[in-house]
Design a protein around this motif. Structure first.
Motif, PDB file in Angstrom:
ATOM      1  N   ILE A  93      -6.528   0.571  -5.943  1.00  0.00           N
ATOM      2  CA  ILE A  93      -7.258  -0.527  -5.306  1.00  0.00           C
ATOM      3  C   ILE A  93      -6.444  -1.800  -5.468  1.00  0.00           C
ATOM      4  O   ILE A  93      -5.956  -2.103  -6.549  1.00  0.00           O
ATOM      5  CB  ILE A  93      -8.657  -0.709  -5.942  1.00  0.00           C
ATOM      6  CG1 ILE A  93      -9.460   0.588  -5.863  1.00  0.00           C
ATOM      7  CG2 ILE A  93      -9.417  -1.836  -5.256  1.00  0.00           C
ATOM      8  CD1 ILE A  93     -10.775   0.534  -6.600  1.00  0.00           C
ATOM      9  N   ASN A  95      -6.348  -6.038  -3.890  1.00  0.00           N
ATOM     10  CA  ASN A  95      -6.943  -7.069  -3.050  1.00  0.00           C
ATOM     11  C   ASN A  95      -6.240  -8.386  -3.300  1.00  0.00           C
ATOM     12  O   ASN A  95      -5.623  -8.605  -4.351  1.00  0.00           O
ATOM     13  CB  ASN A  95      -8.453  -7.193  -3.302  1.00  0.00           C
ATOM     14  CG  ASN A  95      -8.778  -7.437  -4.766  1.00  0.00           C
ATOM     15  OD1 ASN A  95      -8.258  -8.374  -5.366  1.00  0.00           O
ATOM     16  ND2 ASN A  95      -9.609  -6.604  -5.345  1.00  0.00           N
ATOM     17  N   SER A 146      -5.024  -5.688  -8.719  1.00  0.00           N
ATOM     18  CA  SER A 146      -4.745  -4.303  -8.343  1.00  0.00           C
ATOM     19  C   SER A 146      -5.161  -3.379  -9.481  1.00  0.00           C
ATOM     20  O   SER A 146      -5.116  -3.758 -10.654  1.00  0.00           O
ATOM     21  CB  SER A 146      -3.252  -4.099  -8.033  1.00  0.00           C
ATOM     22  OG  SER A 146      -2.459  -4.361  -9.180  1.00  0.00           O
TER      23      SER A 146
END
Length: 241
Positions: A93, A95, A146
Motif C-alpha cells: 500500500i 499513498n 507506504s
C-alpha cells in the motif's frame, strides 16, 4: 519515590525467575494441566443409551467409527484432528497527499470625503490611512506513506476438540513445542470449526476456522536478545517524547 521503589522491586522479582534459567534450556509447558488433556480424559456422555447387539457390532456396514466404513473424522470432545496452516500473504500500500495555500489581504482608504486626510493629521508621524493594513500568509503540506508486508508460514499441528457446542460447531485447540538447543518454538491454534468442513483425512485448513487464533513464537536465548530490556519497555511507555 515510593512508587519508583515499588516498580524497581517488581522488576527485580520478575528478573529473578529469569536468572534461574541461566545456562539451562527453557522447560516445556506441562501437558497434563492443559485444556486438551482435560478434554481427552473427560469424554462427554453418549447422546443415547441404546445398546447394540453383538451381531450389529460385528457388521462391516454399521455406522460405528470402528467399522470398516465408519466416519473417523473428529466429531466429539477429546477427538483429534490435524490443522493445516499455509499462509502466503503479500500486501503493498502506498499513498501520497499534498496541500498548499497562499493568501494576501490589503485594505486602505486613500480618499473618502477627505476623512483620511483629516485622520492623518491626528495620527503619529509617518502613519496614514491610505494603507490601513496589509496581511499575507502561505502554508504547504506534503505527506508520503507506504506499507510493504509479506508473510509465509507452512505448518501442521494436531488439535483436540475441547467441546461440541449446541449448534454442532466444534471448539478446538492445539499446541506444539519444539526445542532446538536453547530455544523453544511454540505453536498455538484455537478456533471453531464445522464438522462438515473436516476432510475425510481428518484435516482442516486454517481458513475454515472461525475466530482462528494462531500464535507462532518462541522463548529462549534468541528471543531474549531480540526483546528490549524491562527498563527500556517501561521508559518507552511512560516517557512522552
Amino acid at each position: 519515590m515510593r512508587s519508583l521503589l515499588f516498580v524497581f522491586m517488581a522488576l527485580s522479582l520478575a528478573a529473578c525467575g529469569r536468572l534461574e534459567q541461566v545456562g539451562k534450556a527453557p522447560a516445556f509447558n506441562t501437558v497434563e494441566g492443559s485444556d486438551e488433556f482435560f478434554a481427552m480424559n473427560s469424554p462427554p456422555l453418549p447422546e443415547d443409551a441404546l445398546r447394540q447387539t453383538r451381531a450389529q457390532e460385528a457388521s462391516l456396514w454399521s455406522g460405528n467409527r470402528g467399522s470398516l466404513l465408519g466416519d473417523r473424522r473428529a466429531a466429539t470432545r477429546g477427538d483429534i484432528l490435524t490443522v493445516v496452516i499455509e499462509i502466503d500473504d503479500k500486501a503493498e500500500i502506498s499513498n501520497s497527499s499534498g496541500r498548499s495555500r497562499k493568501s494576501s489581504d490589503k485594505m486602505g482608504i486613500p480618499s473618502m470625503f477627505g476623512i483620511p486626510q483629516r485622520l492623518d493629521a491626528q495620527l503619529p508621524e509617518g502613519a496614514t490611512m491610505a494603507d490601513a493594513f496589509e496581511t499575507g500568509s502561505s502554508s504547504s503540506y506534503k505527506g508520503d506513506g507506504s506499507v510493504a508486508r509479506k508473510e509465509k508460514l507452512t505448518l501442521r499441528v494436531a488439535a483436540t476438540v475441547l467441546d461440541r457446542l449446541p449448534n454442532g460447531v466444534l471448539r478446538i485447540q492445539g499446541s506444539q513445542e519444539v526445542r532446538v538447543n536453547f530455544e523453544v518454538r511454540e505453536l498455538i491454534v484455537t478456533g471453531f470449526v464445522r464438522p462438515e468442513d473436516v476432510s475425510r483425512q481428518n484435516e482442516i485448513t486454517y481458513d475454515k476456522i472461525a475466530g482462528a487464533r494462531i500464535s507462532y513464537g518462541g522463548r529462549g536465548q534468541i528471543t531474549d536478545v531480540q526483546q528490549p530490556r524491562y527498563g527500556q519497555q517501561v521508559s518507552d511507555i511512560l516517557l512522552p517524547f
